[in-house]
Design an enzyme around this catalytic site. Structure first.
Site, short mmCIF file in Angstrom:
data_model
loop_
_atom_site.label_atom_id
_atom_site.label_comp_id
_atom_site.label_asym_id
_atom_site.label_seq_id
_atom_site.Cartn_x
_atom_site.Cartn_y
_atom_site.Cartn_z
N LYS A 85 20.76 5.66 80.08
CA LYS A 85 22.15 6.06 79.88
C LYS A 85 22.82 6.47 81.19
CE LYS A 85 21.25 10.85 78.39
NZ LYS A 85 22.01 11.56 79.42
N ASP A 86 22.06 6.65 82.26
CA ASP A 86 22.64 6.98 83.56
C ASP A 86 23.05 5.74 84.36
OD1 ASP A 86 22.30 9.68 83.18
OD2 ASP A 86 20.42 9.80 84.29
N ARG A 133 31.31 12.41 75.63
CA ARG A 133 31.04 11.91 74.27
C ARG A 133 30.67 13.08 73.35
NH1 ARG A 133 26.36 11.30 71.72
NH2 ARG A 133 25.30 11.76 73.67
N ARG A 134 29.70 13.88 73.78
CA ARG A 134 29.30 15.02 72.95
C ARG A 134 30.46 15.98 72.73
NH1 ARG A 134 23.81 15.49 76.36
NH2 ARG A 134 22.50 14.07 75.14
N ARG A 151 26.58 21.74 83.28
CA ARG A 151 25.77 20.81 84.06
C ARG A 151 24.41 21.44 84.39
NH1 ARG A 151 28.05 17.37 87.70
NH2 ARG A 151 25.90 16.69 88.04
N ARG A 157 19.58 24.40 81.84
CA ARG A 157 20.53 24.55 80.73
C ARG A 157 19.94 25.45 79.64
NH1 ARG A 157 23.56 18.70 79.78
NH2 ARG A 157 23.16 17.87 81.84
N CYS A 244 31.61 7.49 82.69
CA CYS A 244 31.60 8.90 82.31
C CYS A 244 33.00 9.43 82.03
CB CYS A 244 30.95 9.73 83.42
SG CYS A 244 29.15 9.63 83.42
#
Length: 308
Positions: A85-86, A133-134, A151, A157, A244
């Site tokens: 996904k990156d 998206r989230r 981030r 996190r 992004c």
């Protein structure tokens, strides 16, 4: 006869290193090689250095791959291991995605400190997320929530959450599982209502195009089904010019010779969303991805991506 270690490029986060080591272990098993036949080369990327601003403001996904891809292009690396996904949809000239490992759980994990579920959060609760998206999907479900930029790598996190910086956060369940941290998950979000980012849960291996020696080494660990699904999702993302800066969800599943792509686009505030599903043959994965993008663009109208 192998004369020097195969150099595996990776970022230095705990998750990136876990993915590089999984790739190395699969290659060792496939070829009967010892660990010293491989060298894991840690590279700090621009995305790793910039942790206080959204990626959409500083260059997008490519910030996590730029320096690693330079190492491939210049011959300092033989392969690079990435979270799929990156990966930008357009790769540097001369590079290709040459293998995919079997996909892990693609779902998003909700990790709540104040409440174990999104529905159980109190009015106005604060959720930290770095993903547009989230953020958009959360605002679609609960417009009352306060979503803030969050981030950092997975352990940092979780530490911020534990310290009470936010009431909850969202992470990829695949990353938590690869780090042995899945016990932190308090709710797994359904794929139908909270679809993942294209590529989520899959590890991809990048190499120089036409490098026959490396292609032969990678061939035994390539997972065909994951490769087909990710090719479909990346075609969908590419047709939308996704980055992004764009809340886009896409998830392909395969049943026999049939592939189904669920695609969704949203406005960042979650107030508008369009989604569709298209079935087709696994021989047409690129065309299916492009078709889902076409349908969503048509439904959303010409100004959907430009009026935010």
């Amino acid at each position: 006869m192998q004369t020097q270690p195969i150099r595996i490029g990776t970022r230095g986060s705990d998750l990136a290193l876990a993915q590089a080591r999984e790739t190395r272990a699969r290659l060792m098993a496939a070829h009967g090689l010892a660990e010293d036949a491989f060298e894991i080369v840690v590279i700090t990327t621009t995305g790793d250095r910039i942790t206080n601003r959204p990626l959409s403001e500083v260059g997008g996904k490519g910030l996590f791959t730029l320096e690693i891809e330079e190492g491939l292009t210049e011959g300092r690396l033989d392969i690079a291991v990435h979270s799929s996904k990156d990966m930008p949809t357009v790769l540097p000239e001369g590079l290709e995605l040459s293998a995919f490992l079997p996909r892990e759980d693609p779902r998003d994990a909700f990790i709540g400190k104040t409440a174990p579920t999104i529905a159980g959060l109190p009015q106005g609760a604060v959720i930290g997320s770095a993903s547009l998206r989230r953020q958009a999907l959360l605002r679609r479900m609960r417009p009352d929530l306060h979503v803030v930029l969050f981030r950092g790598n997975v352990p940092s996190r979780l530490a911020k959450l534990e310290a009470g910086k936010v009431d909850a956060t969202l992470l990829a369940q695949a990353g938590l599982k690869r780090l042995g941290l899945e016990a932190a998950t308090t709710e797994l979000l359904p794929l139908d209502t909270f679809p993942p980012a294209p590529g989520q849960g899959a590890i991809t291996i990048e190499s120089r195009r036409g490098d026959e020696r490396i292609n032969a080494i990678l061939a035994p660990i390539h997972h065909r089904e994951t490769g087909l699904a990710l090719t479909c999702e990346r075609a969908f993302l590419g047709a939308l010019d996704g980055s992004c800066k764009t809340p886009i969800a896409g998830h392909a599943t395969i049943d026999g010779d049939t592939i189904t792509l669920h695609g969704m686009i949203l406005t960042p505030d979650g107030t508008q969303a369009h989604e569709t599903r298209v079935d087709g043959s696994v021989g047409d994965v690129v065309a299916i991805g492009v078709e889902v993008a076409r349908i969503l663009r048509e439904r959303a109208g010409p100004h959907f991506f430009t009026t935010w």
